[in-house]
Design a protein around this motif. Sequence first.
Motif, PDB file in Angstrom:
ATOM      1  N   LEU A   1      44.425  30.346  42.206  1.00  0.00           N
ATOM      2  CA  LEU A   1      45.142  31.335  41.381  1.00  0.00           C
ATOM      3  C   LEU A   1      44.388  31.619  40.054  1.00  0.00           C
ATOM      4  O   LEU A   1      44.646  32.858  39.635  1.00  0.00           O
ATOM      5  N   SER A   2      43.865  30.851  39.243  1.00  0.00           N
ATOM      6  CA  SER A   2      43.285  31.431  38.154  1.00  0.00           C
ATOM      7  C   SER A   2      42.161  32.077  38.462  1.00  0.00           C
ATOM      8  O   SER A   2      41.876  33.138  37.718  1.00  0.00           O
ATOM      9  N   VAL A   3      41.233  31.817  39.482  1.00  0.00           N
ATOM     10  CA  VAL A   3      40.344  32.856  39.985  1.00  0.00           C
ATOM     11  C   VAL A   3      40.906  34.326  40.271  1.00  0.00           C
ATOM     12  O   VAL A   3      40.120  35.240  39.796  1.00  0.00           O
ATOM     13  N   ARG A   4      41.951  34.195  41.113  1.00  0.00           N
ATOM     14  CA  ARG A   4      42.335  35.678  41.252  1.00  0.00           C
ATOM     15  C   ARG A   4      42.761  36.464  39.957  1.00  0.00           C
ATOM     16  O   ARG A   4      42.682  37.618  40.029  1.00  0.00           O
ATOM     17  N   ARG A   5      43.533  35.640  39.150  1.00  0.00           N
ATOM     18  CA  ARG A   5      44.006  36.391  37.633  1.00  0.00           C
ATOM     19  C   ARG A   5      42.671  36.719  36.988  1.00  0.00           C
ATOM     20  O   ARG A   5      42.685  37.951  36.544  1.00  0.00           O
ATOM     21  N   VAL A   6      41.907  35.942  36.982  1.00  0.00           N
ATOM     22  CA  VAL A   6      40.579  36.321  36.155  1.00  0.00           C
ATOM     23  C   VAL A   6      39.974  37.453  36.447  1.00  0.00           C
ATOM     24  O   VAL A   6      39.597  38.401  35.791  1.00  0.00           O
ATOM     25  N   PHE A   7      39.577  37.324  38.069  1.00  0.00           N
ATOM     26  CA  PHE A   7      38.870  38.529  38.347  1.00  0.00           C
ATOM     27  C   PHE A   7      39.491  39.839  38.449  1.00  0.00           C
ATOM     28  O   PHE A   7      39.027  40.942  38.267  1.00  0.00           O
ATOM     29  N   SER A   8      41.038  39.654  38.796  1.00  0.00           N
ATOM     30  CA  SER A   8      41.764  40.785  38.900  1.00  0.00           C
ATOM     31  C   SER A   8      42.027  41.407  37.412  1.00  0.00           C
ATOM     32  O   SER A   8      41.783  42.673  37.370  1.00  0.00           O
TER      33      SER A   8
ATOM     34  N   ASN B   1      35.153  47.483  38.695  1.00  0.00           N
ATOM     35  CA  ASN B   1      36.128  47.703  39.684  1.00  0.00           C
ATOM     36  C   ASN B   1      35.584  46.829  40.926  1.00  0.00           C
ATOM     37  O   ASN B   1      36.768  46.351  41.802  1.00  0.00           O
ATOM     38  N   GLY B   2      34.455  46.824  41.302  1.00  0.00           N
ATOM     39  CA  GLY B   2      34.104  45.808  42.359  1.00  0.00           C
ATOM     40  C   GLY B   2      34.579  44.275  42.189  1.00  0.00           C
ATOM     41  O   GLY B   2      34.668  43.670  43.427  1.00  0.00           O
ATOM     42  N   PHE B   3      35.009  44.047  41.219  1.00  0.00           N
ATOM     43  CA  PHE B   3      35.628  42.487  41.139  1.00  0.00           C
ATOM     44  C   PHE B   3      37.024  42.405  41.780  1.00  0.00           C
ATOM     45  O   PHE B   3      37.444  41.492  41.986  1.00  0.00           O
ATOM     46  N   ILE B   4      37.378  43.507  42.046  1.00  0.00           N
ATOM     47  CA  ILE B   4      39.026  43.554  42.902  1.00  0.00           C
ATOM     48  C   ILE B   4      38.862  42.944  44.081  1.00  0.00           C
ATOM     49  O   ILE B   4      39.837  42.422  44.566  1.00  0.00           O
ATOM     50  N   THR B   5      37.742  42.859  44.920  1.00  0.00           N
ATOM     51  CA  THR B   5      37.663  41.986  46.110  1.00  0.00           C
ATOM     52  C   THR B   5      38.019  40.644  45.654  1.00  0.00           C
ATOM     53  O   THR B   5      38.741  40.066  46.757  1.00  0.00           O
TER      54      THR B   5
END
Length: 540
Positions: A379-386, A421-425
Amino acid sequence: MAAGDGPGYFHIFGWLPARISIALLALLGMMNAVMVRVNLSVAIVAMVRWNTTAITHQVQVHCTATQHHNANASDLEGVSIGEDEDEGAEGNMTRSPALLDDSVMEGELDWDEVTQGFVLGAFFYGYCVTQIIGGRLSEVYGTRIVFGLSILAGGISAVLTPMAARMNYIILIIIRIIQGLFQGATIPCIFPLMVRWMPLQERSRFIAYVLFCNNLSITFTLPLCGLVINYLGWAAAFYVTGGLSLAWCALWFTFMYESPNQHPRISPEELQYIQEHLEENESQATPASHQATPPASVPWREMATSWPVWAILICDAGNSFGFSVYFSHIPTYIQNILGFSIKQNGVLSALPFLCRYLGAIISATVADMVMARGLLSVLSVRRVFSTIAMMGPAVNLLAVAHSGCDPSTAIALLCVGFFLNGFITTGLFANRVDITTNFCGTLTGLSNTCANVVSVIVPIVVGSLTQNQQTLGQWQKVFWMCVPVYALSEIFFLIFASASTQKWNYSNISKDTYEAEESTSEQEESFLSGVTDPNNDQNI
């Protein structure tokens, strides 16, 4: 562990693990899907008989002479833009006839601008309809058949395009709509394939390489079609791209398998590696999941009342809103306000897409390494990169709005925005599989449908803000408008996103059992890694 080194290990890409060869097949399929979609955008320039009087206008530049190094209006005569300019804006720079060779001027089809618009847009009439259906079909019948038929339909449609165009544009519109109906399933049906083949620690890279290869395909297709048209004529562009899709279908239906267990040439080592990691990932997401079974039908009511689902939908809508401005309108801003056509330069036109693909690959590789080493929770990874993928472009747009009238600076900022924006993946896109494995195709289709609706709205909003006033001040309003959209949708995602498999993903987990397990899971998923024990002073 180097999966795939066991005895007798062989498949289509013999030197690679089976799951990587499957990913490469999917990547090539996605490239073909995009190729037969955008080929018409290039070929139509040579297909249609152009009215040279109607496309000649005087160039107007809004920057001052001083900001352009004291260049006067005569210095900019002949500057022109590509074929996709906003024709509705008065005073816009348009194509110069000098840029169009004789073959383009002598196109055989007498279509006016309205007809061309219907032909070019026909694909998306079908594409927007089958996103959800395609995702669900892939969950029920598998990715092999759904994805394969989608690309097959695209290849056949491309091969039939020249004949249909010469017969009647209505026939071509019907073919393009049918093509869109089939290819609406391409992206949603990739997610069920990923669930069956890719461990959690490899899914970000899978999404980056496979789904974001549309950026790579565009940079490859545009010059390919231009080269083919130049030497063989416009019809050949459709035969070549359609033929490549049909050739890919032969490989796909021969070498693709739904799951590692069905693959006859996978090594025992790799099969064990995949199975162990998938079981471990699923047990960590929902400890009781090994006793659960998927529902027989889509739990629409439960999904509609699920906050993690809404977090994905709203974040995807916000991302689509901002990206539509980047993709469609910043090039228009650069040409109308700064007096430079990015579309006129093939290298500059492709560079933003390459930057976005590079950003996706780099972020996905870093995220997978972080999760594999346990440095941050999922979850932390999803939040940081989003956050990087959403707030980075938002700040970047403000830099574009106040960068003055330097085209090189604006283009550099455009590339930075695409890269971030590529970090959205790694954030939003990968989160779809975190919350549901049994309905990730359906959820992706639903999310893409929302994104497509927003993409239709953006040109209307931008047009209303810049109508008859192509000035720097009006465009700054457009860019400032994107900031709260990016920010609010990302804040919603940060608050309500989850990395736990949701209860409605299964049919026989009791409410009390699930709530107890999810409570434990959420305690383990702190926003920043390390805060696992509130009573441990060393972790604070």
